[in-house]
Design a protein around this motif. Structure first.
Motif, mmCIF file in Angstrom:
data_model
loop_
_atom_site.group_PDB
_atom_site.id
_atom_site.type_symbol
_atom_site.label_atom_id
_atom_site.label_comp_id
_atom_site.label_asym_id
_atom_site.label_seq_id
_atom_site.Cartn_x
_atom_site.Cartn_y
_atom_site.Cartn_z
ATOM 1 N N ARG A 139 14.445 24.111 37.860
ATOM 2 C CA ARG A 139 14.405 24.444 36.591
ATOM 3 C C ARG A 139 13.791 25.189 36.055
ATOM 4 O O ARG A 139 14.335 25.652 35.144
ATOM 5 C CB ARG A 139 12.817 23.838 36.481
ATOM 6 C CG ARG A 139 13.274 21.551 36.877
ATOM 7 C CD ARG A 139 13.607 21.145 35.231
ATOM 8 N NE ARG A 139 13.535 19.913 35.818
ATOM 9 C CZ ARG A 139 12.162 19.221 36.123
ATOM 10 N NH1 ARG A 139 11.237 19.127 35.361
ATOM 11 N NH2 ARG A 139 12.428 17.280 36.244
ATOM 12 N N ASP A 140 13.004 26.230 36.371
ATOM 13 C CA ASP A 140 13.001 27.697 35.691
ATOM 14 C C ASP A 140 12.745 28.549 36.671
ATOM 15 O O ASP A 140 11.313 28.210 37.616
ATOM 16 C CB ASP A 140 11.373 27.708 34.834
ATOM 17 C CG ASP A 140 11.437 28.835 34.275
ATOM 18 O OD1 ASP A 140 12.958 29.378 33.529
ATOM 19 O OD2 ASP A 140 10.756 28.582 33.038
ATOM 20 N N LEU A 141 13.028 29.819 36.743
ATOM 21 C CA LEU A 141 12.918 31.010 36.990
ATOM 22 C C LEU A 141 11.911 32.331 35.903
ATOM 23 O O LEU A 141 13.108 32.665 35.541
ATOM 24 C CB LEU A 141 13.196 32.055 37.980
ATOM 25 C CG LEU A 141 13.380 32.494 39.242
ATOM 26 C CD1 LEU A 141 14.287 32.422 40.371
ATOM 27 C CD2 LEU A 141 13.848 34.369 38.376
ATOM 28 N N GLU A 197 10.946 36.149 35.859
ATOM 29 C CA GLU A 197 10.869 37.415 36.019
ATOM 30 C C GLU A 197 8.679 37.648 35.089
ATOM 31 O O GLU A 197 9.411 38.503 34.340
ATOM 32 C CB GLU A 197 11.394 38.856 36.167
ATOM 33 C CG GLU A 197 12.256 37.329 36.934
ATOM 34 C CD GLU A 197 14.047 37.976 37.130
ATOM 35 O OE1 GLU A 197 14.942 38.273 35.729
ATOM 36 O OE2 GLU A 197 14.260 38.966 37.919
ATOM 37 N N LEU A 253 12.449 44.783 32.487
ATOM 38 C CA LEU A 253 12.312 43.534 31.648
ATOM 39 C C LEU A 253 12.281 43.422 30.423
ATOM 40 O O LEU A 253 12.178 42.445 28.893
ATOM 41 C CB LEU A 253 10.611 42.713 31.764
ATOM 42 C CG LEU A 253 10.364 42.030 33.047
ATOM 43 C CD1 LEU A 253 8.245 41.912 33.155
ATOM 44 C CD2 LEU A 253 10.966 41.185 32.868
ATOM 45 N N GLY A 297 16.110 36.000 35.349
ATOM 46 C CA GLY A 297 15.372 35.210 34.911
ATOM 47 C C GLY A 297 16.180 34.250 33.539
ATOM 48 O O GLY A 297 16.534 32.890 33.217
ATOM 49 N N LEU A 315 19.733 32.657 33.690
ATOM 50 C CA LEU A 315 19.294 31.578 34.498
ATOM 51 C C LEU A 315 18.802 30.605 33.411
ATOM 52 O O LEU A 315 19.580 29.113 33.416
ATOM 53 C CB LEU A 315 18.489 30.961 35.677
ATOM 54 C CG LEU A 315 18.585 32.002 37.414
ATOM 55 C CD1 LEU A 315 17.163 32.068 37.981
ATOM 56 C CD2 LEU A 315 20.127 30.977 37.789
ATOM 57 N N ARG A 316 18.512 30.746 32.665
ATOM 58 C CA ARG A 316 17.923 29.860 31.768
ATOM 59 C C ARG A 316 18.785 29.595 30.704
ATOM 60 O O ARG A 316 18.470 28.870 29.891
ATOM 61 C CB ARG A 316 16.424 30.039 30.992
ATOM 62 C CG ARG A 316 15.374 30.198 31.304
ATOM 63 C CD ARG A 316 13.793 30.635 31.128
ATOM 64 N NE ARG A 316 13.879 32.133 30.706
ATOM 65 C CZ ARG A 316 13.460 33.222 31.650
ATOM 66 N NH1 ARG A 316 12.500 32.225 32.152
ATOM 67 N NH2 ARG A 316 13.537 34.433 31.366
ATOM 68 N N ARG A 370 20.941 26.742 32.201
ATOM 69 C CA ARG A 370 20.136 25.979 32.252
ATOM 70 C C ARG A 370 20.136 25.636 31.012
ATOM 71 O O ARG A 370 20.748 23.944 30.157
ATOM 72 C CB ARG A 370 19.157 26.092 32.625
ATOM 73 C CG ARG A 370 18.110 24.500 32.313
ATOM 74 C CD ARG A 370 16.715 25.326 32.495
ATOM 75 N NE ARG A 370 16.165 26.216 31.835
ATOM 76 C CZ ARG A 370 15.189 26.187 31.193
ATOM 77 N NH1 ARG A 370 14.390 26.124 32.096
ATOM 78 N NH2 ARG A 370 14.950 27.165 30.480
#
Lengths: 247, 247
Positions: free
Chosen positions: A211-213, A215, B175, B197, B200-201, B204
């Motif tokens: 669902r979420d990753l 960093e 970051l 991250g 991926l977000r 999604r």
């Protein structure tokens, strides 16, 4: 079998001085982000893989969890954890997460903080976690970030880089997965380096949907309070994951 | 609007010398892995976002695709692409992917090679790609890996690191997302750094499920043929993603 470094006397004594050991969850800068990934725990059956002193187990109980099982390999840690609670909903079990067997469909939420990067057989653990969760159950965990575990010399260095003096993280070996030996409170601490791609594949193959990753890096507010955390913007130390049992 | 660096005369001339420009798909070491992420293309409607010389479009047609639309911002690239084919199934369109509008449910497969890291509005593009795909449609793409795009001085350095002379990748700013200006065939090439991250977000949130994410490195066989690729084991240059329209 996983290395039981937390039962090493020197390591245990050093680890005990960390803010996250002294202050618990509030001493861990990534905790607010990890907490936000968790579903409400009221009435839920919770397991904590690598529970250490039991800070999370006690917090989960305070949130109204129906039951909390804390698992750890370290007898010293579990001794501390047991001494800190008399809540009948919390139980502790000593086990090697690299050889763990769990019953099926017995937990709603699995949690693990900074533990899975010690495991050789993460695929087997994920299979166990998956079967122990009810369908739709949550697995929320943190691990050392792959850019943190990868290097052969994992310390910031300062020098001439591209004509300017810079402090940089000396990345190498990112795609060379496997053991990394570091000296952290004790000599010869063994961690397992895996890429993010591998973490995602292992989760998928075990039957999880990510669902979420995250960093993780500190917020500006956190850096204002603890300026030394600013280096985390250059090289994240933690990876936080929210996965759900999808089949 | 995305920077149109590929229409810069010097950049275009330099880019034309790359193996992937001269030899096409077979000159790109990551191509076998990216190809393996693709579903069979026979009878499928395919779109290539950032098609360049059109190598992939011609390959897709040779695989039996029903139609192939190649989109690029560079007039020079599209001129080359058009000159290389008279296949009626292939069409080219000049458009800025940062401001692209696509019809709904018109493609089975979307593809993009080393393009999305140039885009400021990746969220908007992903929304367009999602709507343009049929439910269950595939989006396979490559991008420059975040550890490659992050540094303020993105070149390997060799020096004393941890008491040993090592060649390392000077990671910083991982970051700190946003533009990175590099000099690659032309001064002032602007790329957009995003973490894994964030990729991926964004996927999604646009309605994709990630099937696979590969942080690409060469096989031992590839390194035997082209020894200089071995550095990719230290710091992956490419990230390959297979996503599926899930809603």
């Amino acid at each position: 079998m996983a290395q039981n470094i937390y039962d090493d006397e020197g390591f245990f004594a050093g680890y005990a001085t960390l803010p996250r050991s002294v202050e618990g969850l509030d001493g861990a800068p990534e905790w607010p982000t990890l907490r936000a990934m968790l579903p409400p725990l009221a009435g839920r059956r919770v397991v904590d893989l690598g529970c250490g002193y039991g800070w999370f187990c006690r917090w989960a109980a305070s949130e109204g969890a129906a039951s909390v099982l804390g698992i750890d390999l370290s007898a010293r840690m579990l001794e501390k954890a047991t001494a800190h609670t008399d809540d009948a909903r919390i139980t502790y079990r000593r086990a090697d997460l690299d050889q763990l067997a769990l019953d099926g469909d017995v937990f709603d939420v699995a949690y693990s903080s900074l533990t899975v990067h010690y495991l050789v057989h993460l695929d087997a653990l994920l299979t166990q976690v998956h079967r122990s969760l009810v369908p739709g159950g949550h697995f929320v965990f943190s691990a050392e970030h792959p850019v943190y575990t990868a290097p052969s010399a994992p310390q910031f260095v300062t020098g001439d880089v591209g004509g300017t003096v810079r402090r940089v993280w000396p990345l190498d070996g990112y795609l060379r997965e496997g053991p990394r030996v570091t000296n952290w409170f004790a000599d010869g601490v063994v961690k397992q380096h895996r890429t993010i791609g591998t973490y995602l594949r292992l989760l998928r193959d075990a039957g999880f949907t990510v669902r979420d990753l995250c960093e993780w890096g500190p917020t500006d507010e956190q850096v204002a309070v603890v300026p030394e955390w600013s280096v985390e913007q250059d090289r994240p130390m933690f990876m936080l994951v929210h996965a759900v049992r999808s089949d």
